[in-house]
Design an enzyme around this catalytic site. Structure first.
Site, PDB file in Angstrom:
ATOM      1  N   SER A  15       1.869 106.220 -31.790  1.00 48.53           N
ATOM      2  CA  SER A  15       2.737 105.427 -32.665  1.00 48.53           C
ATOM      3  C   SER A  15       3.879 106.225 -33.297  1.00 48.53           C
ATOM      4  O   SER A  15       3.696 107.344 -33.748  1.00 48.53           O
ATOM      5  CB  SER A  15       1.899 104.805 -33.779  1.00 48.53           C
ATOM      6  N   LYS A  64      -5.005  92.710 -34.351  1.00 46.71           N
ATOM      7  CA  LYS A  64      -4.010  91.724 -34.792  1.00 46.71           C
ATOM      8  C   LYS A  64      -4.583  90.323 -34.987  1.00 46.71           C
ATOM      9  O   LYS A  64      -4.061  89.538 -35.766  1.00 46.71           O
ATOM     10  CB  LYS A  64      -2.851  91.658 -33.794  1.00 46.71           C
ATOM     11  N   GLY A 123      -0.190  89.860 -19.953  1.00 51.46           N
ATOM     12  CA  GLY A 123      -1.071  90.055 -21.101  1.00 51.46           C
ATOM     13  C   GLY A 123      -1.223  88.770 -21.887  1.00 51.46           C
ATOM     14  O   GLY A 123      -0.383  87.848 -21.778  1.00 51.46           O
ATOM     15  N   GLY A 125      -2.597  89.059 -25.331  1.00 55.77           N
ATOM     16  CA  GLY A 125      -2.955  89.496 -26.675  1.00 55.77           C
ATOM     17  C   GLY A 125      -1.913  89.082 -27.704  1.00 55.77           C
ATOM     18  O   GLY A 125      -1.047  88.226 -27.445  1.00 55.77           O
TER      19      GLY A 125
HETATM   20  P1  NAP Z   1      -3.842  93.520 -27.178  1.00 57.62           P
HETATM   21  O1  NAP Z   1      -4.022  92.453 -28.209  1.00 57.62           O
HETATM   22  O2  NAP Z   1      -4.907  94.514 -26.939  1.00 57.62           O
HETATM   23  O3  NAP Z   1      -3.526  92.732 -25.822  1.00 57.62           O
HETATM   24  C1  NAP Z   1      -3.134  93.348 -24.672  1.00 57.62           C
HETATM   25  C2  NAP Z   1      -3.377  92.413 -23.476  1.00 57.62           C
HETATM   26  O4  NAP Z   1      -3.116  93.181 -22.334  1.00 57.62           O
HETATM   27  C3  NAP Z   1      -4.804  91.941 -23.367  1.00 57.62           C
HETATM   28  O5  NAP Z   1      -4.952  90.672 -23.952  1.00 57.62           O
HETATM   29  C4  NAP Z   1      -5.074  91.923 -21.867  1.00 57.62           C
HETATM   30  O6  NAP Z   1      -4.857  90.640 -21.318  1.00 57.62           O
HETATM   31  C5  NAP Z   1      -4.023  92.871 -21.309  1.00 57.62           C
HETATM   32  N1  NAP Z   1      -4.639  94.121 -20.862  1.00 57.62           N
HETATM   33  C6  NAP Z   1      -5.350  95.015 -21.591  1.00 57.62           C
HETATM   34  N2  NAP Z   1      -5.771  96.033 -20.814  1.00 57.62           N
HETATM   35  C7  NAP Z   1      -5.316  95.764 -19.564  1.00 57.62           C
HETATM   36  C8  NAP Z   1      -5.446  96.428 -18.310  1.00 57.62           C
HETATM   37  N3  NAP Z   1      -6.119  97.576 -18.174  1.00 57.62           N
HETATM   38  N4  NAP Z   1      -4.848  95.867 -17.245  1.00 57.62           N
HETATM   39  C9  NAP Z   1      -4.155  94.683 -17.348  1.00 57.62           C
HETATM   40  N5  NAP Z   1      -4.027  94.018 -18.515  1.00 57.62           N
HETATM   41  C10 NAP Z   1      -4.600  94.554 -19.596  1.00 57.62           C
HETATM   42  O7  NAP Z   1      -2.517  94.352 -27.465  1.00 57.62           O
HETATM   43  P2  NAP Z   1      -1.163  93.880 -28.158  1.00 57.62           P
HETATM   44  O8  NAP Z   1      -1.234  94.142 -29.598  1.00 57.62           O
HETATM   45  O9  NAP Z   1      -0.855  92.512 -27.687  1.00 57.62           O
HETATM   46  O10 NAP Z   1      -0.113  94.958 -27.571  1.00 57.62           O
HETATM   47  C11 NAP Z   1       0.190  95.032 -26.190  1.00 57.62           C
HETATM   48  C12 NAP Z   1       1.203  96.156 -25.912  1.00 57.62           C
HETATM   49  O11 NAP Z   1       2.438  95.883 -26.561  1.00 57.62           O
HETATM   50  C13 NAP Z   1       0.781  97.547 -26.438  1.00 57.62           C
HETATM   51  O12 NAP Z   1       1.192  98.523 -25.523  1.00 57.62           O
HETATM   52  C14 NAP Z   1       1.530  97.691 -27.735  1.00 57.62           C
HETATM   53  O13 NAP Z   1       1.756  99.031 -28.081  1.00 57.62           O
HETATM   54  C15 NAP Z   1       2.837  96.990 -27.356  1.00 57.62           C
HETATM   55  N6  NAP Z   1       3.560  96.495 -28.541  1.00 57.62           N
HETATM   56  C16 NAP Z   1       4.779  97.025 -28.812  1.00 57.62           C
HETATM   57  C17 NAP Z   1       5.507  96.559 -29.887  1.00 57.62           C
HETATM   58  C18 NAP Z   1       6.860  97.140 -30.181  1.00 57.62           C
HETATM   59  O14 NAP Z   1       7.335  96.974 -31.305  1.00 57.62           O
HETATM   60  N7  NAP Z   1       7.523  97.745 -29.228  1.00 57.62           N
HETATM   61  C19 NAP Z   1       4.978  95.559 -30.715  1.00 57.62           C
HETATM   62  C20 NAP Z   1       3.728  95.025 -30.405  1.00 57.62           C
HETATM   63  C21 NAP Z   1       3.022  95.507 -29.303  1.00 57.62           C
HETATM   64  P3  NAP Z   1      -5.893  89.992 -20.252  1.00 57.62           P
HETATM   65  O15 NAP Z   1      -7.264  90.401 -20.695  1.00 57.62           O
HETATM   66  O16 NAP Z   1      -5.667  88.528 -20.392  1.00 57.62           O
HETATM   67  O17 NAP Z   1      -5.512  90.536 -18.915  1.00 57.62           O
END
Ligand code: NAP
Length: 250
Positions: A15, A64, A123, A125
């Site tokens: 982060s 979240k 995704g 999430g």
């Molecule tokens: P999360 O709630 O853990 O959800 C991530 C989703 O990705 C899961 O629901 C899953 O969907 C999928 N996933 C997880 N592991 C996987 C794998 N090995 N292969 C394929 N799909 C996978 O996470 P989140 O909070 O939504 O965040 C997701 C990403 O966005 C992270 O990298 C985070 O750092 C980034 N992000 C960045 C910002 C920014 O400001 N730039 C803001 C928010 C988030 P399924 O189970 O349905 O496949």
């Protein structure tokens, strides 16, 4: 005494939030502190929420959605997404908010094309749902892509990775990676996409900002796609979080 904010998540080594917020806001709010708190499991989440002395905090993977039962209220933004990435202490208890929608909108605004009609979001999430809400306000049709065929999302069409046929990929203009696949330290990984159907008519946004260029963005760029990483979204959602924590209490 200055205000004290922070970030909670399971692992936070990737982060940049702390360095960004302190470097931009420490002079604006003297005494400002920002703490990163790694929370290993759901039980510790409950302990944290009852014992922390923070005035507000950001929330990241995997809390979240799990944080919601511990909050006493949600803003309209948080309700529309069903996920919270920003929490403020109030007299009535913790108030949950979502600044990812705003952050994503602001980050793609300079690139937006009226020709964007259809998007895929990888995704399911909290971040994926925030992107869905943002794209819906731009009138862009979206579908989520999940590893799990039986995933249920209110108000969302779900495809699996093996349903990404040439037709599907050629019919979209925008692809957003909202999975953590390819994030530090797993930089050699990327979501399982048929790259041969990605080309110069695609705009590919990856919410990951560490590394700055994920393997997905590198491969899509090689195919001629326009690409954007998650750095500007990070900054915009952080700015909106600081505003939420420090604005006059309504
Ligand atoms: P999360 O709630 O853990 O959800 C991530 C989703 O990705 C899961 O629901 C899953 O969907 C999928 N996933 C997880 N592991 C996987 C794998 N090995 N292969 C394929 N799909 C996978 O996470 P989140 O909070 O939504 O965040 C997701 C990403 O966005 C992270 O990298 C985070 O750092 C980034 N992000 C960045 C910002 C920014 O400001 N730039 C803001 C928010 C988030 P399924 O189970 O349905 O496949």
């Amino acid at each position: 005494m200055g205000m004290k904010f922070g970030l909670i998540g399971k692992t936070l080594k990737h982060s940049y939030s702390k360095s960004y917020i302190l470097s931009k806001y420490a002079s604006v709010f003297p005494g400002l502190e920002y703490e990163t708190v790694e929370i290993p499991d759901d039980g510790r989440l409950e302990y944290f929420i009852h014992n922390t002395d923070l005035d507000g905090f950001n929330v990241t993977i995997p809390y979240k959605e799990k944080i919601i039962p511990f909050l006493s209220g949600l803003t309209d933004e948080a309700k529309s997404v069903g996920a919270v990435n920003c929490v403020r202490r109030t007299e009535a208890g913790w108030l949950g908010h979502n600044t990812d929608v705003y952050g994503f909108m602001k980050s793609i605004k300079p690139f937006y094309q009226p020709e964007w009609k259809k998007a895929l979001i990888l995704g399911t999430g909290g971040a994926a749902k925030a992107v869905h809400v943002a794209l819906r306000t731009l009138d862009i049709w979206t579908a989520y892509v999940s590893r799990n065929k039986n995933k249920q999302i209110p108000d969302g069409l779900i495809l699996t990775y093996d349903e990404l046929t040439p037709n599907v990929l050629e019919g979209i203009q925008l692809l957003v990676n909202a999975t953590p696949v390819g994030m530090y330290p797993n930089m050699g990984e990327m979501p399982p996409l048929p790259l041969e159907h990605i080309g110069k008519n695609h705009f590919v946004a990856d919410l990951i900002y560490n590394p700055e260029e994920t393997l997905l963005l590198k491969k899509c760029k090689e195919k001629g796609a326009q690409v954007l990483n998650g750095l500007s979204m990070l900054y915009f959602q952080a700015d909106a979080s600081v505003k939420f924590w420090t604005e006059e209490k309504k």
